[in-house]
Design a protein around this motif. Structure first.
Motif, PDB file in Angstrom:
ATOM      1  N   GLU A 161      -9.178   2.446  -1.586  1.00  0.00           N
ATOM      2  CA  GLU A 161      -9.127   3.052  -0.262  1.00  0.00           C
ATOM      3  C   GLU A 161      -8.691   2.017   0.775  1.00  0.00           C
ATOM      4  O   GLU A 161      -8.907   0.823   0.602  1.00  0.00           O
ATOM      5  CB  GLU A 161     -10.507   3.597   0.147  1.00  0.00           C
ATOM      6  CG  GLU A 161     -10.955   4.798  -0.661  1.00  0.00           C
ATOM      7  CD  GLU A 161     -12.318   5.310  -0.183  1.00  0.00           C
ATOM      8  OE1 GLU A 161     -12.519   6.537  -0.236  1.00  0.00           O
ATOM      9  OE2 GLU A 161     -13.174   4.492   0.217  1.00  0.00           O
ATOM     10  N   VAL A 162      -8.087   2.513   1.839  1.00  0.00           N
ATOM     11  CA  VAL A 162      -7.826   1.657   2.997  1.00  0.00           C
ATOM     12  C   VAL A 162      -8.723   2.150   4.136  1.00  0.00           C
ATOM     13  O   VAL A 162      -9.164   3.299   4.127  1.00  0.00           O
ATOM     14  CB  VAL A 162      -6.341   1.696   3.429  1.00  0.00           C
ATOM     15  CG1 VAL A 162      -5.457   1.084   2.373  1.00  0.00           C
ATOM     16  CG2 VAL A 162      -5.886   3.106   3.759  1.00  0.00           C
TER      17      VAL A 162
ATOM     18  N   ALA B 234      -5.813   5.732  -1.022  1.00  0.00           N
ATOM     19  CA  ALA B 234      -4.405   5.329  -1.166  1.00  0.00           C
ATOM     20  C   ALA B 234      -3.881   5.785  -2.521  1.00  0.00           C
ATOM     21  O   ALA B 234      -4.644   5.952  -3.479  1.00  0.00           O
ATOM     22  CB  ALA B 234      -4.287   3.820  -1.036  1.00  0.00           C
ATOM     23  N   GLU B 235      -2.576   6.008  -2.586  1.00  0.00           N
ATOM     24  CA  GLU B 235      -1.949   6.350  -3.878  1.00  0.00           C
ATOM     25  C   GLU B 235      -1.934   5.105  -4.774  1.00  0.00           C
ATOM     26  O   GLU B 235      -2.121   5.202  -5.978  1.00  0.00           O
ATOM     27  CB  GLU B 235      -0.506   6.820  -3.656  1.00  0.00           C
ATOM     28  CG  GLU B 235      -0.332   7.886  -2.592  1.00  0.00           C
ATOM     29  CD  GLU B 235      -0.581   9.279  -3.112  1.00  0.00           C
ATOM     30  OE1 GLU B 235      -0.333   9.505  -4.296  1.00  0.00           O
ATOM     31  OE2 GLU B 235      -1.037  10.122  -2.330  1.00  0.00           O
TER      32      GLU B 235
ATOM     33  N   ALA C  82      -7.214  -3.371   3.794  1.00  0.00           N
ATOM     34  CA  ALA C  82      -7.206  -3.045   2.361  1.00  0.00           C
ATOM     35  C   ALA C  82      -8.025  -4.142   1.693  1.00  0.00           C
ATOM     36  O   ALA C  82      -7.660  -5.312   1.754  1.00  0.00           O
ATOM     37  CB  ALA C  82      -5.774  -3.040   1.837  1.00  0.00           C
TER      38      ALA C  82
ATOM     39  N   ILE D 126      -2.524   0.473  -4.408  1.00  0.00           N
ATOM     40  CA  ILE D 126      -2.643  -0.757  -3.619  1.00  0.00           C
ATOM     41  C   ILE D 126      -2.381  -1.936  -4.556  1.00  0.00           C
ATOM     42  O   ILE D 126      -3.005  -2.032  -5.616  1.00  0.00           O
ATOM     43  CB  ILE D 126      -4.042  -0.897  -2.978  1.00  0.00           C
ATOM     44  CG1 ILE D 126      -4.322   0.282  -2.047  1.00  0.00           C
ATOM     45  CG2 ILE D 126      -4.151  -2.211  -2.199  1.00  0.00           C
ATOM     46  CD1 ILE D 126      -5.709   0.273  -1.422  1.00  0.00           C
TER      47      ILE D 126
ATOM     48  N   LEU E 221      -2.223   9.356   6.895  1.00  0.00           N
ATOM     49  CA  LEU E 221      -2.362   8.104   7.641  1.00  0.00           C
ATOM     50  C   LEU E 221      -2.079   8.320   9.129  1.00  0.00           C
ATOM     51  O   LEU E 221      -2.797   7.795   9.986  1.00  0.00           O
ATOM     52  CB  LEU E 221      -1.409   7.047   7.065  1.00  0.00           C
ATOM     53  CG  LEU E 221      -1.434   5.670   7.744  1.00  0.00           C
ATOM     54  CD1 LEU E 221      -2.837   5.071   7.712  1.00  0.00           C
ATOM     55  CD2 LEU E 221      -0.430   4.720   7.094  1.00  0.00           C
TER      56      LEU E 221
ATOM     57  N   VAL F  53       0.864  -1.189   0.000  1.00  0.00           N
ATOM     58  CA  VAL F  53       0.000   0.000   0.000  1.00  0.00           C
ATOM     59  C   VAL F  53       0.897   1.235   0.000  1.00  0.00           C
ATOM     60  O   VAL F  53       1.824   1.341   0.813  1.00  0.00           O
ATOM     61  CB  VAL F  53      -0.906   0.025   1.256  1.00  0.00           C
ATOM     62  CG1 VAL F  53      -1.714   1.308   1.313  1.00  0.00           C
ATOM     63  CG2 VAL F  53      -1.817  -1.196   1.283  1.00  0.00           C
ATOM     64  N   THR F  54       0.643   2.164  -0.927  1.00  0.00           N
ATOM     65  CA  THR F  54       1.326   3.461  -0.919  1.00  0.00           C
ATOM     66  C   THR F  54       0.299   4.516  -0.531  1.00  0.00           C
ATOM     67  O   THR F  54      -0.765   4.600  -1.137  1.00  0.00           O
ATOM     68  CB  THR F  54       1.914   3.786  -2.313  1.00  0.00           C
ATOM     69  OG1 THR F  54       2.737   2.686  -2.733  1.00  0.00           O
ATOM     70  CG2 THR F  54       2.746   5.056  -2.264  1.00  0.00           C
ATOM     71  N   VAL F  55       0.628   5.297   0.509  1.00  0.00           N
ATOM     72  CA  VAL F  55      -0.362   6.221   1.054  1.00  0.00           C
ATOM     73  C   VAL F  55       0.372   7.451   1.583  1.00  0.00           C
ATOM     74  O   VAL F  55       1.560   7.391   1.886  1.00  0.00           O
ATOM     75  CB  VAL F  55      -1.179   5.508   2.174  1.00  0.00           C
ATOM     76  CG1 VAL F  55      -0.312   5.166   3.360  1.00  0.00           C
ATOM     77  CG2 VAL F  55      -2.378   6.317   2.616  1.00  0.00           C
TER      78      VAL F  55
ATOM     79  N   ASP G 204       5.227  10.438   1.393  1.00  0.00           N
ATOM     80  CA  ASP G 204       4.438   9.265   0.995  1.00  0.00           C
ATOM     81  C   ASP G 204       5.141   8.004   1.501  1.00  0.00           C
ATOM     82  O   ASP G 204       6.365   7.897   1.448  1.00  0.00           O
ATOM     83  CB  ASP G 204       4.304   9.202  -0.535  1.00  0.00           C
ATOM     84  CG  ASP G 204       3.198  10.136  -1.021  1.00  0.00           C
ATOM     85  OD1 ASP G 204       2.554  10.783  -0.171  1.00  0.00           O
ATOM     86  OD2 ASP G 204       2.994  10.225  -2.241  1.00  0.00           O
TER      87      ASP G 204
END
Length: 378
Positions: free
Chosen positions: A299-300, A318-319, A294, A321, A271, A264-266, A346
């Motif tokens: 979205e998370v 999220a950026e 996830a 997943i 967060l 996951v990139t967020v 990020d």
């Protein structure tokens, strides 16, 4: 011994060395601060035998006279009392005079104090550190490395070696690792000036926290000298010695997963704030646990549930997943500490399963790695 000094500069020096002075010491003279005065300037030394800090106040700096010495010498004065007296003196001009039997007279304006000093010959010598094992690092980078690792040291004395940060120098790189066996923080840094030798040391977390308070947030170089029992950090006018922790630091490299099932990139700041909100309802006795899921969308979900208080759920865009769906629970405090170390960038989070350790990295920078063990909630 007799000299005049600017109160503000003396106070700055005292505030640095006082960080090493402890009121709980088996060696009574270590409740004092040692002062050595010569025509060049004043050296102040404080120590609790684990940490020793020496700071130097030059007689002249940038063309300004800070100090006028009529007669040099040495004295040990009770640290807390001396520091409080200097703090509360009425003017910035201070005259200190020592007569026989270490009788000390401190004058400023119309105020005069008389203190009983101690024999400087009874004060322990500075640790003997050979100069051969040396590298240099900018002060602001050293402060960053400390901030990104030291929070993860153990607060329990059951395994003393884990109360420190493991510093390893190899192939021109410094790798700092801290773990309390529930989480891990690692920071890698390329060193500009280092010999080809390898060094390993475990620096107490407390020492690094005190060093962090003293260092300027500047690019001024700090020299680091490691020996088998001591480390010395030397900056412009400060020497900071710390004893090293004994014992073998565990091999943490095998704890770090080499593959993942979900990535996951967020946004790290978003967060962090979502976990902060969710932790408001997380029950204290349940170790402040927050759930993270996830489930195939973009979205998370961050959530927390407390039967007595209520529950909170928050969706976070999220950026990116990748990989399998996932539900995992973890300590909100550990996650927030890790995200603060990565500092709002990020964040890439890699999971290998609901009960396996997961890692956090900055999406922009591979030098910082945080690892957290999840919490079983079923």
């Amino acid at each position: 011994m007799k000299f005049e000094i600017k109160r503000d500069r003396l106070l700055d020096g005292l505030s640095d060395v006082m960080k090493a002075v402890s009121s709980k010491t088996a060696i009574p003279i270590l409740t004092g601060v040692k002062m050595d005065v010569s025509a060049e300037g004043v050296s102040l030394t404080g120590s609790d035998s684990d940490i020793t800090i020496q700071t130097f106040i030059p007689a002249e700096e940038d063309g300004k006279q800070i100090l006028q010495v009529s007669e040099g010498g040495s004295i040990v004065l009770q640290a807390r009392v001396f520091s409080e007296i200097i703090r509360k003196l009425p003017t910035n001009e201070v005259e200190i005079e020592i007569n026989g039997n270490f009788q000390t007279h401190i004058r400023s304006g119309k105020s005069e104090f008389h203190l009983i000093g101690l024999d400087p010959l009874d004060y322990p010598h500075l640790p003997d550190v050979q100069e051969d094992e040396l590298f240099t690092i900018p002060a602001d980078l050293l402060k960053t490395i400390i901030r990104e690792t030291v929070f993860a040291v153990s607060s329990s004395e059951t395994r003393p070696v884990l109360t420190g940060v493991h510093w390893a120098v190899k192939d021109g790189e410094l790798v700092c690792v801290a773990t309390d066996s529930h989480r891990l923080a690692r920071r890698k840094t390329k060193l500009e000036s280092v010999q080809d030798e390898e060094h390993n040391a475990v620096v107490p977390g407390r020492s690094l926290n005190e060093l962090n308070k003293i260092l300027d947030d500047s690019a001024d170089p700090v020299e680091v000298v490691m020996t088998s029992q001591q480390v010395l950090f030397r900056s412009k006018n400060i020497l900071f010695f710390s004893r090293l922790l004994e014992g073998n630091y565990p091999d943490t490299s095998r704890l770090i997963p080499s593959e993942y099932k979900t990535q996951v990139t967020v946004n790290g700041r978003a967060l962090l704030q979502a976990i902060d909100r969710a932790s408001l309802l997380a029950r204290e006795e349940r170790n402040n646990v927050v759930r993270f899921s996830a489930n195939g969308s973009d979205e998370v979900e961050v959530s927390s549930n407390s039967p007595e208080v209520g529950k909170v759920e928050e969706q976070l865009l999220a950026e990116a997943i990748e990989g399998e769906e996932l539900k995992i629970s973890f300590s909100a405090k550990f996650m927030m500490d890790a995200l603060k170390a990565i500092d709002g960038q990020d964040v890439v989070i890699q999971f290998t399963g609901a009960m396996r350790p997961f890692i956090l990295r900055s999406a922009l920078d591979d030098s910082i790695l945080q690892l957290i063990l999840p919490v079983r909630t079923y």
